[in-house]
Scaffold this active site. Structure first.
Site, PDB file in Angstrom:
ATOM      1  N   ASP A   1       1.000  -1.229   0.061  1.00 61.67           N
ATOM      2  CA  ASP A   1      -0.018   0.048  -0.002  1.00 61.67           C
ATOM      3  C   ASP A   1       0.801   1.336   0.133  1.00 61.67           C
ATOM      4  OD1 ASP A   1      -3.188   0.604   1.670  1.00 61.67           O
ATOM      5  OD2 ASP A   1      -2.299   1.714   0.266  1.00 61.67           O
TER       6      ASP A   1
ATOM      7  N   GLU B   1     -10.374   6.156   4.857  1.00 60.90           N
ATOM      8  CA  GLU B   1      -9.340   5.948   5.623  1.00 60.90           C
ATOM      9  C   GLU B   1      -9.286   6.419   6.951  1.00 60.90           C
ATOM     10  OE1 GLU B   1      -6.561   6.068   1.870  1.00 60.90           O
ATOM     11  OE2 GLU B   1      -5.430   5.332   3.394  1.00 60.90           O
TER      12      GLU B   1
HETATM   13  O1  LIG Z   1      -4.502   4.726  -3.741  1.00 60.82           O
HETATM   14  C1  LIG Z   1      -3.695   3.972  -3.649  1.00 60.82           C
HETATM   15  C2  LIG Z   1      -3.969   3.192  -2.356  1.00 60.82           C
HETATM   16  C3  LIG Z   1      -5.423   2.625  -2.140  1.00 60.82           C
HETATM   17  O2  LIG Z   1      -5.405   1.620  -3.295  1.00 60.82           O
HETATM   18  C4  LIG Z   1      -5.506   2.068  -0.754  1.00 60.82           C
HETATM   19  O3  LIG Z   1      -6.616   1.335  -0.743  1.00 60.82           O
HETATM   20  C5  LIG Z   1      -5.516   2.798   0.245  1.00 60.82           C
HETATM   21  O4  LIG Z   1      -5.155   2.441   1.517  1.00 60.82           O
HETATM   22  C6  LIG Z   1      -4.269   4.024   0.095  1.00 60.82           C
HETATM   23  N1  LIG Z   1      -4.213   5.155   0.683  1.00 60.82           N
HETATM   24  C7  LIG Z   1      -3.600   5.909  -0.166  1.00 60.82           C
HETATM   25  C8  LIG Z   1      -2.882   7.215   0.819  1.00 60.82           C
HETATM   26  N2  LIG Z   1      -3.442   8.294  -0.310  1.00 60.82           N
HETATM   27  C9  LIG Z   1      -3.139   9.523  -0.272  1.00 60.82           C
HETATM   28  C10 LIG Z   1      -3.798  10.479  -1.024  1.00 60.82           C
HETATM   29  C11 LIG Z   1      -3.836  11.910  -0.721  1.00 60.82           C
HETATM   30  C12 LIG Z   1      -2.532  12.125  -0.055  1.00 60.82           C
HETATM   31  C13 LIG Z   1      -1.973  11.379   0.545  1.00 60.82           C
HETATM   32  C14 LIG Z   1      -1.936   9.838   0.664  1.00 60.82           C
HETATM   33  C15 LIG Z   1      -3.320   5.488  -1.211  1.00 60.82           C
HETATM   34  N3  LIG Z   1      -3.858   4.313  -1.378  1.00 60.82           N
END
Ligand SMILES: OC[C@@H]1[C@@H](O)[C@H](O)[C@@H](O)c2nc(CNc3ccccc3)cn21
Length: 605
Positions: A285, A493
């Site tokens: 992840d 999340e």
């Molecule tokens: O988006 C990719 C993965 C996702 O598939 C997972 O289910 C999830 O746990 C996950 N969390 C993030 C963190 N995303 C994020 C978005 C904007 C700013 C910082 C982090 C990315 N991802």
């Protein structure tokens, strides 16, 4: 002559073997890297040959139009194809309830609503439609389905789980066949499958394993249970995904009995690849390996150690997403010193190349413009409307046994519609929509609940709308009934972790004020059960759980006005109070407000 790896008629394993044999250690290490789109440069893709690119939730090109997406992905592919061996990238995105990052895409109900609908064939068709809209933007891989079995609604990702019941989650793994296509009967178990290059995308079962079982629902927390419980509750759906040839699995940020999944060799290698025989590849992840050094050292430090622990545990591709060159240096060095055996690298790259060959990306690396107008098309919106309708759960229908309150009468003189969630597409879509955490307002084309009600009532009916009905309005009289639409603001999340599950924006107060004077239907738009106090429940005439329905609000009106009956049943326990949590069907002294499986039809009350 053409090298075997470029020969589309050669066997996949022959192509894998040939290409692997031509790669330098550095090129192999680069294939194991997934980088974010904002750092996918010519140096990263052509010179260094990164294997994969993703967009983090909400990260999007230009005006996030479909054409913009396709142009971006094609541009990156051209860079990758100019690398020494011309290995194309796999671009991955979170299309978790439709192609939700793309403006104008069909947004389907989130998984909890599909759990309420409990229709495996419907979920397969949603997978099919989603695959087409994803392919229309030139993307060949989605980080879906989330097959978490959510055991505590305080978890911020409760809505990404189909149900607290593993059997229900297993039955809805059919989305894998919808996304990837149906493997032939003799398809080897555990081997990745993709049906049609043009219409299907690679799926990703996530998050392995036990993401939905963390203590108190704390996201990325610790799942404390025996191996048997882990297998029976949380691992079971992966068997169904693998039986359908799921191509990739994403590791969970969470821990099992204190052991971090991202560095757990037992579960990633011995169980998933050994015992279960998974032959696709395992991806981490987001910055998932950066946490391996915690709590001894701060997340993101000791990167070399984190890489070694994770890759040796069986991680095949790392969702870095920004520290690519640092990752590359460390990984090459770790193999040169023998801390990571070359055989582990070869196993990882073999799995990645196997999926790439299976995906057809070598033969068809670019987007297909003829698919563009399929995004948000009428047919897909009708499918989403069907899903919305089937996901509605009728929890109360009339104040006494004899008179059902629903269906609502259409040709009445005057009705009141109020509540924060009555006219907000963003709220009804929830998280992972356009933005990572979702947003409020007209974030993408769709039909709000208010618009759906206006569309459904008689032409003479006056629909009075106020986001927060004033006393003056409520007392103005002559309302045949009121519809109060309340719920949660979008989240994803950890942002969605809650210890307090009361209805936000003083929803209970608004409900009470309206219901004291006017016959009232309450609709709850949320990713999970919220607190409904007894005195509130007694005051209202009817109660519907709408979950996070997405763009097609008409599906709600279809039920409210009796075009179709309610068929939805609770996929998760509706608690009386958060003091009961966790509370799941099968518990001793199971005493919920509404149990799993509960749901009325409109003739019941
Ligand atoms: O988006 C990719 C993965 C996702 O598939 C997972 O289910 C999830 O746990 C996950 N969390 C993030 C963190 N995303 C994020 C978005 C904007 C700013 C910082 C982090 C990315 N991802």
């Amino acid at each position: 002559a053409m090298p075997p790896y470029k020969d589309a008629s050669a066997l996949v394993e022959v192509r894998v073997r040939d290409l692997l044999g031509r790669m330098t250690l550095r090129e192999k290490a680069a294939q194991m890297a997934q980088i974010e789109r904002t750092v996918a440069s010519a140096r990263a893709l052509t010179e260094l040959g990164a294997g994969s690119v993703l967009n983090g939730g909400g990260s999007a090109p230009g005006d996030r139009s479909p054409a913009c997406w396709a142009d971006m992905v094609d541009g990156m592919q051209r860079l990758a194809l100019s690398s020494r061996l011309g290995v194309p990238i796999l671009y991955g995105t979170d299309a978790v309830h439709g192609h939700n990052n793309v403006f104008g895409a069909t947004v389907f109900p989130h998984n909890v609503g599909l759990g309420a609908a409990r229709d495996p064939e419907l979920v397969r068709r949603i997978g099919e439609a989603t695959a087409l809209e994803v392919r229309a933007t030139g993307i060949k891989w989605t980080f879906a389905p989330c097959v978490a079995v959510c055991r505590d609604p305080r978890w911020g990702r409760c809505y990404e789980s189909y149900s607290e019941d593993p059997e229900m989650v297993r039955s809805l793994a059919t989305i894998v066949t919808g996304l990837q296509g149906e493997p032939p009967a003799d398809h080897p178990h555990g081997y990745p499958f993709l049906g049609s290059v043009r219409e299907k995308v690679l799926a990703c079962a996530k998050h392995f394993v036990g993401d939905g079982g963390t203590d108190r629902g704390i996201n990325e927390g610790n799942t404390i249970c025996s191996y048997d419980e882990l297998e029976d509750i949380h691992m079971a759906p992966y068997l169904d995904c693998m039986a359908q040839g799921v191509a990739t699995v994403m590791a969970s940020h969470s821990k099992w009995n204190g052991e971090r999944l991202h560095s757990c060799r037992c579960l990633l290698t011995d169980v998933l690849k050994g015992k279960l025989g998974f032959k696709g590849f395992v991806i981490s992840d987001w910055k998932g390996i950066d946490k391996i050094c915690e709590p001894r050292a701060p997340q993101g430090s000791e990167y070399r150690y984190c890489i070694a622990q994770s890759v040796n545990a069986g991680m095949d591709m790392i969702m870095i997403p920004y520290r690519f060159e640092e990752f590359l240096e460390h990984l090459v060095s770790l193999v040169e010193t023998g801390e990571i055996p070359l055989s582990r690298i070869d196993d990882a790259v073999e799995r990645i190349l196997r999926v790439k060959f299976i995906s057809g990306v070598f033969e068809h690396p670019f987007s297909d413009p003829s698919l563009l107008d399929i995004i948000g098309c009428k047919e897909h919106r009708l499918l989403a409307r069907e899903a919305v309708r089937k996901s509605m759960v009728l929890l109360k229908n009339g104040k006494n046994q004899k008179e059902p309150f629903l269906p609502l009468v259409k040709n009445v003189k005057r009705i009141l519609v109020t509540g924060t969630h009555a006219d907000d597409i963003g709220f009804q879509c929830g998280g992972w929509t356009v933005g990572w955490n979702g947003n409020s307002g007209k974030i993408t084309p769709g039909t709000s609940i208010l618009e759906a009600i206006k569309e459904s009532v008689g032409v003479q009916t006056e629909v009075v709308y106020e986001a927060c009905a004033t006393e003056a309005t409520i007392e103005s009289g002559e309302f045949s009934y009121a519809v109060v639409v309340v719920g949660e603001v979008p989240y994803s999340e950890t942002v969605g972790d809650r210890t307090d599950l009361s209805i936000p924006f003083n929803g209970s107060d608004l409900i009470t004020r309206v219901a004291s004077t006017i016959p009232t239907l309450v609709i709850v738009v949320s990713g999970r059960p919220l607190d409904i106090e007894t005195q509130v429940l007694e005051k209202i005439d009817a109660l519907v759980a709408a979950w996070l329905p997405g763009t097609e609000g008409m599906g709600i009106a279809d039920c409210l006005f009796g075009y179709q009956d309610f068929v939805g049943k609770l996929p998760v326990t509706w608690h009386r109070s958060v003091d009961q949590l966790p509370i799941n069907s099968g518990d001793a002294n199971y005493d919920p407000l509404f149990p799993v499986g509960y749901g009325l039809n409109m003739f019941q009350s």
